[in-house]
Motif scaffolding. Structure first.
Motif, mmCIF file in Angstrom:
data_model
loop_
_atom_site.group_PDB
_atom_site.id
_atom_site.type_symbol
_atom_site.label_atom_id
_atom_site.label_comp_id
_atom_site.label_asym_id
_atom_site.label_seq_id
_atom_site.Cartn_x
_atom_site.Cartn_y
_atom_site.Cartn_z
ATOM 1 N N LEU A 1 -0.244 -0.746 -0.956
ATOM 2 C CA LEU A 1 1.156 -0.340 -0.812
ATOM 3 C C LEU A 1 1.326 0.834 0.150
ATOM 4 N N PHE A 2 0.238 1.509 0.485
ATOM 5 C CA PHE A 2 0.327 2.671 1.376
ATOM 6 C C PHE A 2 0.967 2.334 2.722
ATOM 7 N N PRO A 3 0.586 1.214 3.377
ATOM 8 C CA PRO A 3 1.208 0.911 4.677
ATOM 9 C C PRO A 3 2.713 0.705 4.585
ATOM 10 N N PHE A 4 3.173 0.114 3.487
ATOM 11 C CA PHE A 4 4.617 -0.075 3.315
ATOM 12 C C PHE A 4 5.333 1.272 3.251
ATOM 13 N N VAL A 5 4.762 2.211 2.499
ATOM 14 C CA VAL A 5 5.347 3.562 2.414
ATOM 15 C C VAL A 5 5.364 4.211 3.794
ATOM 16 N N ALA A 6 4.262 4.054 4.544
ATOM 17 C CA ALA A 6 4.176 4.675 5.869
ATOM 18 C C ALA A 6 5.229 4.126 6.827
ATOM 19 N N ILE B 1 8.164 6.148 8.773
ATOM 20 C CA ILE B 1 8.273 6.119 10.232
ATOM 21 C C ILE B 1 9.669 5.668 10.664
ATOM 22 N N SER B 2 10.226 4.693 9.960
ATOM 23 C CA SER B 2 11.563 4.204 10.328
ATOM 24 C C SER B 2 12.643 5.243 10.067
ATOM 25 N N LEU B 3 12.349 6.239 9.231
ATOM 26 C CA LEU B 3 13.319 7.288 8.910
ATOM 27 C C LEU B 3 13.198 8.507 9.812
ATOM 28 N N MET B 4 12.305 8.476 10.798
ATOM 29 C CA MET B 4 12.142 9.628 11.690
ATOM 30 C C MET B 4 13.408 9.859 12.514
ATOM 31 N N ARG B 5 13.733 11.136 12.721
ATOM 32 C CA ARG B 5 14.889 11.533 13.536
ATOM 33 C C ARG B 5 14.439 12.593 14.548
ATOM 34 N N TRP C 1 4.027 13.915 12.458
ATOM 35 C CA TRP C 1 2.584 13.786 12.642
ATOM 36 C C TRP C 1 1.894 13.059 11.492
ATOM 37 N N LEU C 2 2.410 13.174 10.277
ATOM 38 C CA LEU C 2 1.681 12.678 9.108
ATOM 39 C C LEU C 2 2.227 11.379 8.529
ATOM 40 N N SER C 3 3.384 10.920 8.992
ATOM 41 C CA SER C 3 3.954 9.688 8.435
ATOM 42 C C SER C 3 3.031 8.488 8.635
ATOM 43 N N ILE C 4 2.258 8.522 9.703
ATOM 44 C CA ILE C 4 1.411 7.375 10.033
ATOM 45 C C ILE C 4 0.104 7.361 9.235
ATOM 46 N N LEU C 5 -0.225 8.461 8.570
ATOM 47 C CA LEU C 5 -1.500 8.547 7.847
ATOM 48 C C LEU C 5 -1.681 7.457 6.791
ATOM 49 N N SER D 1 6.541 -6.954 7.227
ATOM 50 C CA SER D 1 5.267 -7.647 7.431
ATOM 51 C C SER D 1 4.204 -7.167 6.454
ATOM 52 N N THR D 2 4.061 -5.860 6.302
ATOM 53 C CA THR D 2 3.012 -5.343 5.413
ATOM 54 C C THR D 2 3.336 -5.617 3.943
ATOM 55 N N PHE D 3 4.627 -5.665 3.600
ATOM 56 C CA PHE D 3 4.987 -5.989 2.214
ATOM 57 C C PHE D 3 4.676 -7.448 1.894
ATOM 58 N N LEU D 4 4.942 -8.347 2.836
ATOM 59 C CA LEU D 4 4.599 -9.757 2.636
ATOM 60 C C LEU D 4 3.082 -9.941 2.538
#
Length: 629
Positions: free
Chosen positions: A380-385, A389-393, A402-406, A518-521
């Protein structure tokens, strides 16, 4: 090789003579199997294949920060995207062949073939004189790049037991992730100081070192009889490779013309490649199911639940990974207006997290012998990431930028490691190379899909958003320039820069949401895969149709190898001739030594060639395939 005679001693010295399986004596030492070789030899093999793995991964992301310099040299920025897709297209198309080549050419031959093509393509990139030759060189490099990954996985699987393999593959993934994470920033750094050509040419000495290390150390043998060159050529799936290449290439052209160039459906450049992709795909299926002697997509694996779920997961995970990797730096260049080098540097945390995730997954599987719980938690970690990332402003804090992609890199690394082990745990050893190629094929298609589909979505959204925000007489020309050059945004006048930045932000957010879906599927696709102890016995063979329960155990032929070396000692006790029986036979038949069963980890063929008729075929005709000879 000498024929035994009545003058030969009854008991040969084991230090100077060995017997062959045809009743002959030879003073040539018998070659060792992959688990009998010394540690220095094993580490030499690993150093060779992992050095090439690092370069193969490096080249998947290298061009992301080289595009401005390349485009300025050749003045063909509209073709620049093909530098990435050409490499991935070749990787996707030719990767499955290396599962076959490992069986018919040997592990060393297949690996060195891949290294040769990768080095040749890389050198051609450095000396290219036009965009067209550069794209062709990238395709040539991709032919070898995908093979390096597949052969490295198969060689590692040869040398380590299933439980230890998870940890070893975790270390291997460090080199893979380091290459992918450093490709962008390292390419940009070299290009800024020495020119983009040196980003390719500097790799050649490392390819040479890899080739030398495998030449010196990779000489273990695997079960079966070697095939002649004629047999090798007959078994290569030319039809499957050609139709797969045609299907993927046609679909990429369709995506480019319809969504990037915005041609209407009635245009020949849209409907012709779309129709061709369908025809090639149907032809690929027919060739694989009915015509190819050794298909790149083994039909019997398509009838088994676990390989199918692993393939779907690999496809969706790779789609997510490459969607983010090829679009994440663009967000920083077009929304925050950073330099290309700084934008590429934001991928470094992803490379570090992939390395840590791979090592963590390998360590846990080595300690526990299980993989299911790892998937349930870290899958589930990739889905959270991707949501973060989609919420970046533009005004997001540095920690988020810097850390959203971790979590993305860490979670997907765990998933890919555990899925490989899950697949191998449910296949017999004879199908290992076939299964690995099967898994890599879906992953390769996902990589191409991640780049191509996300690019089509991005360009379509960007065109729509720019038309909303930029009116006027010259709007079409301005929009075309903005769409085809991300670096242009930073140099636009204020009245155009703001609409352009907003349009890029909205379009990239849609791409990141696609990655999240994609990652959730992929997570849902992995749920039906059962857990299995890595200490339990692997299947001895496949059923007749490749589906249903495994057949009942059959009597063991003492002259044949078992499917897994983990069970060697127990099975040797069942089939070995006792010392007393051997001594009672030898005096009466001195000329022909007793055909004593071999140690289960000592192999017959040379240089890692697996006899395709002895269970290694992609078309097993019977579940007795492993005992057919």
């Amino acid at each position: 090789m000498l024929q035994a005679t009545e003058r030969d001693p009854l008991i040969q010295s084991s230090s100077s003579w060995t017997h062959t399986h045809d009743g002959l004596f030879t003073d040539e030492p018998e070659k060792l199997g992959p688990r009998d070789i010394s540690k220095p030899t094993r580490y030499g093999i690993l150093a060779g294949i992992w050095a090439a793995t690092f370069l193969s991964s490096l080249n998947t992301t290298l061009v992301a920060t080289l595009l401005p310099g390349i485009s300025s040299d050749f003045q063909k920025s509209h073709q620049a995207s093909w530098l990435g897709t050409a490499y991935l297209l070749a990787t996707c198309t030719f990767t499955p062949l290396y599962g076959r080549l490992c069986n018919v050419m040997g592990r060393r031959g297949a690996n060195q073939t891949a290294v040769f093509f990768a080095a040749l393509g890389t050198a051609a990139c450095g000396f290219s004189t036009s965009m067209e030759t550069l794209i062709a060189a990238r395709f040539l490099g991709g032919i070898g790049g995908g093979g390096i990954m597949t052969t490295a996985t198969i060689i590692t699987s040869d040398m380590y037991s299933l439980r230890s393999r998870g940890l070893t593959q975790g270390v291997a993934a460090v080199f893979n992730s380091a290459g992918m994470g450093l490709g962008g920033p390292l390419g940009g750094w070299i290009a800024d100081r020495y020119g983009w050509r040196w980003a390719f040419l500097i790799q050649l000495p490392v390819f040479l070192i890899s080739f030398a290390l495998t030449s010196i150390n990779l000489h273990y043998v695997t079960p079966g009889k070697g095939k002649s060159t004629k047999d090798v050529l007959k078994r290569i799936d030319y039809g499957g490779s050609f139709t797969l290449l045609g299907a993927v290439l046609s679909f990429l052209i369709f995506l480019s013309t319809r969504f990037s160039e915005e041609y209407p459906w009635s245009h020949i450049s849209v409907y012709l490649p779309f129709t061709a992709s369908i025809i090639f795909f149907i032809a690929f299926v027919i060739v694989e199911l009915y015509l190819a002697p050794e298909p790149v997509l083994a039909p019997f694996l398509l009838k088994r639940k676990i390989p199918i779920f692993v393939g779907i997961s690999n496809f969706l995970v790779a789609t997510c990974n490459f969607t983010i990797m090829y679009n994440f730096p663009t967000w920083f260049q077009t929304v925050l207006l950073t330099s290309a080098s700084e934008a590429g540097a934001h991928l470094i945390p992803n490379g570090i997290s992939i390395s840590l995730g791979s090592l963590f997954a390998g360590w846990v599987m080595h300690r526990t012998g299980r993989y299911k719980m790892l998937n349930l938690i870290f899958g589930l970690f990739p889905f959270v990431a991707t949501i973060l990332i989609s919420l970046m402003r533009e005004d997001s804090p540095p920690a988020q930028l810097w850390l959203s992609i971790l979590p993305l890199g860490f979670g997907n690394a765990v998933v890919l490691q555990t899925m490989l082990i899950a697949l191998l745990a449910h296949l017999p050893h004879s199908a290992m190379a076939v299964g690995t190629g099967f898994s890599q094929l879906f992953r390769g298609i996902g990589q191409v899909g991640g780049v191509a589909i996300s690019a089509a979505l991005f360009q379509s959204m960007l065109n729509k958003e720019l038309h909303k925000r930029i009116p006027g007489e010259n709007a079409e020309e301005i929009i075309r320039k903005i769409r085809h050059s991300a670096t242009l945004v930073a140099n636009l006048p204020p009245e155009l820069q703001r609409p352009a930045r907003d349009s890029y932000a909205i379009s990239l957010r849609a791409v990141f949401i696609m990655a999240a879906v994609s990652t959730f599927l992929a997570y849902l696709a992995r749920l039906p895969i059962p857990d299995k102890s890595l200490d339990s016995a692997r299947p001895r063979s496949l059923s007749v149709e490749g589906i249903g329960p495994e057949p009942a155990p059959q009597p063991i032929n003492p002259l044949e190898e078992t499917q897994d070396d983990d069970e060697d000692e127990e099975e040797v006790e069942e089939v070995a001739v006792s010392e007393e029986e051997e001594e009672s036979v030898l005096p009466t038949r001195p000329a022909i030594p007793v055909r004593r069963p071999r140690r289960m980890s000592t192999y017959e063929s040379s240089d890692g060639i697996l006899d395709l008729e002895s269970g290694g075929s992609a078309r097993p005709k019977s579940h007795f395939g492993s005992l057919s000879k």
